[in-house]
Design a protein around this motif. Structure first.
Motif, PDB file in Angstrom:
ATOM      1  N   VAL A 107       7.183  -6.002  -1.775  1.00 51.90           N
ATOM      2  CA  VAL A 107       7.438  -4.903  -1.591  1.00 51.90           C
ATOM      3  C   VAL A 107       7.971  -5.987   0.576  1.00 51.90           C
ATOM      4  O   VAL A 107       7.159  -6.045   1.345  1.00 51.90           O
ATOM      5  N   LEU A 108       9.420  -5.319   0.633  1.00 57.47           N
ATOM      6  CA  LEU A 108       9.121  -5.782   1.960  1.00 57.47           C
ATOM      7  C   LEU A 108      10.439  -4.657   2.833  1.00 57.47           C
ATOM      8  O   LEU A 108       9.304  -4.859   4.116  1.00 57.47           O
ATOM      9  N   GLY A 109      10.101  -3.419   2.651  1.00 53.07           N
ATOM     10  CA  GLY A 109      11.164  -2.404   2.639  1.00 53.07           C
ATOM     11  C   GLY A 109      11.284  -1.010   2.506  1.00 53.07           C
ATOM     12  O   GLY A 109      10.641  -1.078   0.881  1.00 53.07           O
ATOM     13  N   PHE A 110      11.875   0.098   2.735  1.00 53.17           N
ATOM     14  CA  PHE A 110      11.964   0.511   1.436  1.00 53.17           C
ATOM     15  C   PHE A 110      13.350   1.199   2.663  1.00 53.17           C
ATOM     16  O   PHE A 110      14.097   1.165   3.499  1.00 53.17           O
ATOM     17  N   SER A 111      13.661   2.015   1.422  1.00 58.78           N
ATOM     18  CA  SER A 111      15.511   2.778   1.428  1.00 58.78           C
ATOM     19  C   SER A 111      14.628   4.648   1.201  1.00 58.78           C
ATOM     20  O   SER A 111      14.046   4.599  -0.209  1.00 58.78           O
ATOM     21  N   GLY A 112      14.989   5.509   2.176  1.00 59.69           N
ATOM     22  CA  GLY A 112      14.309   6.491   1.563  1.00 59.69           C
ATOM     23  C   GLY A 112      16.264   7.956   1.700  1.00 59.69           C
ATOM     24  O   GLY A 112      16.399   7.703   2.519  1.00 59.69           O
ATOM     25  N   PHE A 147       0.953  -1.429   0.094  1.00 63.18           N
ATOM     26  CA  PHE A 147      -0.347   0.158  -0.054  1.00 63.18           C
ATOM     27  C   PHE A 147       0.911   1.333   0.090  1.00 63.18           C
ATOM     28  O   PHE A 147       0.318   1.952  -0.768  1.00 63.18           O
ATOM     29  N   ALA A 148       1.161   1.283   0.880  1.00 61.97           N
ATOM     30  CA  ALA A 148       2.537   1.992   0.539  1.00 61.97           C
ATOM     31  C   ALA A 148       3.583   2.885   0.026  1.00 61.97           C
ATOM     32  O   ALA A 148       3.829   3.657  -0.959  1.00 61.97           O
ATOM     33  N   GLN A 149       3.975   1.431  -1.284  1.00 65.76           N
ATOM     34  CA  GLN A 149       4.835   1.694  -2.068  1.00 65.76           C
ATOM     35  C   GLN A 149       4.196   2.027  -3.271  1.00 65.76           C
ATOM     36  O   GLN A 149       3.942   3.149  -3.984  1.00 65.76           O
ATOM     37  N   LYS A 150       2.558   1.770  -3.685  1.00 66.22           N
ATOM     38  CA  LYS A 150       1.652   2.890  -4.533  1.00 66.22           C
ATOM     39  C   LYS A 150       0.921   3.906  -3.826  1.00 66.22           C
ATOM     40  O   LYS A 150       1.139   4.873  -4.593  1.00 66.22           O
ATOM     41  N   TYR A 151       0.916   4.215  -2.212  1.00 63.43           N
ATOM     42  CA  TYR A 151       0.901   4.987  -2.653  1.00 63.43           C
ATOM     43  C   TYR A 151       2.021   6.377  -2.929  1.00 63.43           C
ATOM     44  O   TYR A 151       2.300   7.316  -3.148  1.00 63.43           O
TER      45      TYR A 151
END
Ligand SMILES: [Zn+2]
Length: 661
Positions: A222-227, A119-123
């Motif tokens: 999607v497992l996580g993020f790098s920002g 959901f976060a990735q799409k947003y």
């Protein structure tokens, strides 16, 4: 809850070699596909996939199962998750049934993390293109770095607005709980501090004001993020990564592997770069076999991920001292895993991204092709510069070099390193050869100590494996038994035709299955297998024949007895190519079972019986020496009985079963 009919449709549609092939580089060999096992560390492939039987088996660590078991083990899916993954891959619609509370609970926990991450990735991706700030700050940053919209979408890049809790508010509105938001690390919750004063913002987005690089599993979840932050705020870290969670473990993930894996396998080579931006930039430049270890220095687990696709790694590092140090840290680790390592050092101040931007794709590819360096030599050049004539430090460097070379597993490669390094270090080849030999000896004794101190990490297979037959007696009885068990499992339901002359002289035909013949012959002579697992297979097949008239191998594949299951599957995978040599040597095996099943069954039974009888006679002769009179009578009677059977058998051999035509 997925209904049985749908499960069957999924299982019918799934091709195990395609599914396994998404995670492991497989090569076709005969009826099987083989590759390096993803479940243990190995240099030569012993991982077999049989498309015909729908099973896989590793002859190194013993791991075995069907396509669902593979996904459960490899992707850590639950049973329904594995089925859903397959249904998705093969476009099979699943009619969901009502879940029990317990199932709901289990599923919601992990699924919740996956869902909110997706959901976060799409947003974030949506904000990048449709939000004013997203476009002005995020998208323009990516465009500045030469990334096309196509590549941005391929990597699912996004932007998190620079507001305290824009994302969290949006997620809460969409029904995501604070618990999953906190567990994935997308949201940070601050409680009151020690003095009891509440912080100004109790809830805030971890990645606020950053461009977002989602991190995918090998299968694309999607497992996580790098920002990455875009302002020049000195206090803020340039990169922020998701914290480890139930679904995200940074030491086991490589950035870009999902997008790069096919290209890595195809090129049989993997480029390893330092940062996310470098990965995307390399892909943009057409060098798609590129990954990065994000948020950590390279780990053994990450190297093993690469190794599933290729043993060849080329490390790309900046020419600055931090880049060189990082490269040096990686070297021993890569060598220890048996990788072939090369290095490309970029000109001072350049990295793959800046180089590609300055000179373009073609030049970048050209540079990579012409500047590959041998890693150990690179190390010596760098360190020699630091030594600067200090004899003690030079001795240390020689020692260090010997240690590095000792890690190279291939002898020819090692000798080549010795030759080149001795030249660079101005020492004789003999001296360096000795130092390397010493380092190898130290290493292997250290390995041995470690091995005896810690129990074997994987369950040691009690069974001798097909490629290493270990005859326990002067004749290979265990192998003959294994072969008969193999015939039972693989050809048990095949029909054999036996002709005989009736009393009136007319020719009659009897039809038996392979299992009926083997079991019948074993029972009629009251023989059993010596090997306990072969005997259990025989017993279970006997039971199945009695009850249903046929052998159902899925009983073994789904057996709760891990040892029996693994053993049966190893027999079911056609390792003919492995067995061939050892059988040929013993001169008791004719090639291609299918071509001459009748002869094979007949010969194998004959060989087994004569061996087993010889063994039983020998055992009784041995017992005679210590037996009392009464026992002696009994033993002599048995010996006579077995000898008679042997004689009859010798006469019968070759005419028991005649081929139909
Ligand atoms: Zn294995």
């Amino acid at each position: 809850m997925i209904d049985q009919e749908t499960i069957q449709r999924i299982m019918d549609a799934a091709h195990i070699e395609e599914v396994v092939g998404e995670f492991v580089s497989l090569k076709k060999r005969g009826a099987n596909h083989i590759g390096c096992c993803p479940f243990h560390n190995e240099k030569t492939p012993s991982f077999y996939v049989s498309p015909a039987k729908g099973i896989y088996k590793c002859f190194g660590c013993g791991e075995a199962g069907d396509v669902v078991k593979f996904l459960m083990k490899h992707e850590h899916y639950t049973y329904p998750e594995a089925l859903r993954w397959l249904a998705d891959k093969y476009h099979i619609e699943i009619k969901e049934e009502e879940l029990t509370d317990e199932e709901k609970q289990r599923q919601t926990e992990r699924d919740g993390l996956f869902h909110v991450s997706e959901f976060a990735q799409k947003y974030f991706a949506d904000l990048l293109f449709s939000n004013e700030m997203g476009r002005a700050v995020g998208l323009s940053y990516f465009h500045q770095r030469g990334m096309s919209d196509e590549i941005i979408k391929r990597f699912g890049l996004g932007y998190c607005l620079d507001e305290w809790s824009n994302f969290t508010d949006h997620a809460r509105k969409n029904g995501y709980s604070d618990e999953v938001l906190e567990k994935t690390g997308l949201t940070i919750f601050k409680d009151t501090d020690e003095s009891g004063t509440a912080p100004k913002h109790r809830v805030y987005d971890r990645f606020r004001g950053r461009v977002m690089f989602p991190i995918y599993s090998i299968s694309g979840r999607v497992l996580g993020f790098s920002g990455r932050i875009l302002t020049s705020d000195k206090k803020a870290a340039k990169y922020v990564n998701s914290p480890d969670s139930d679904i995200y473990n940074k030491s086991r993930i490589l950035y870009g592997l999902f997008q790069a894996r096919a290209a890595i396998a195809k090129a049989n080579k993997c480029y390893l770069v330092e940062g996310n931006v470098d990965v995307v930039s390399m892909h943009q430049s057409g060098v798609e076999n590129t990954v990065a270890s994000c948020g950590t220095s390279l780990t053994t687990e990450q190297i093993r991920l690469i190794k599933r696709y290729t043993p060849n790694v080329t490390v790309l590092y900046d020419g600055d001292s931090a880049g060189i140090k990082a490269a040096l840290r990686a070297v021993d680790l890569l060598f220890a895993e048996g990788m072939h390592v090369r290095l490309v050092l970029f000109p001072d101040g350049e990295d793959p991204d800046s180089y590609a931007q300055k000179y373009g794709s073609a030049q970048l590819q050209d540079y990579l092709a012409n500047h590959e360096d041998n890693f150990i030599l690179f190390k010596i050049r760098v360190l020699l510069d630091e030594v600067k004539g200090d004899p003690i430090r030079k001795a240390e460097l020689e020692h260090e070099t010997a240690r590095s070379i000792a890690l190279v597993s291939d002898m020819l490669e090692r000798n080549e390193y010795i030759r080149q390094c001795s030249h660079l270090l101005h020492v004789s080849e003999d001296a360096l050869t000795n130092a390397v030999a010493k380092a190898i000896a130290t290493k292997s004794s250290a390995d041995k100590t470690a091995a005896t101190e810690t129990p074997a990490p994987e369950k040691a297979e009690a069974e001798p494996q097909p490629q290493t037959p270990q005859p326990t007696a002067s004749y290979p009885l265990p192998e003959v038994e294994r072969h008969l068990a193999k015939l039972l499992l693989n050809y048990g339901n095949e029909k054999l035709y036996q002709t005989y002359k009736d009393e009136d002289g007319s020719e009659r035909e009897l039809v038996y299955t392979v299992a009926q013949v083997i079991i019948g012959e074993m029972l009629s002579e009251q023989l059993s297998f010596v090997h306990p697992l072969c005997q259990r297979i025989l017993e279970q097949c006997t039971l199945m024949i009695d009850l249903t008239g046929s052998v159902d191998t899925s009983r073994f594949m789904n057996s709760n007895d891990e040892q029996l299951r693994s053993f049966a599957i190893s027999l079911m995978i056609d390792t003919y190519t492995l067995c061939e040599e050892s059988w040929k040597k013993k001169d008791i095996y004719t090639p291609k079972i299918e071509d001459n099943l009748l002869q094979d069954v007949s010969d194998s039974l004959g060989t087994f019986k004569s061996m087993r009888l010889a063994q039983m006679i020998a055992e009784r002769r041995e017992q005679l020496r210590t037996a009392n009179t009464e026992q002696q009578q009994q033993l002599l009677a048995e010996i006579k009985q077995y000898t008679d059977i042997s004689r009859i058998l010798a006469n019968k051999l070759g005419q028991v079963i005649a081929p139909r035509r």
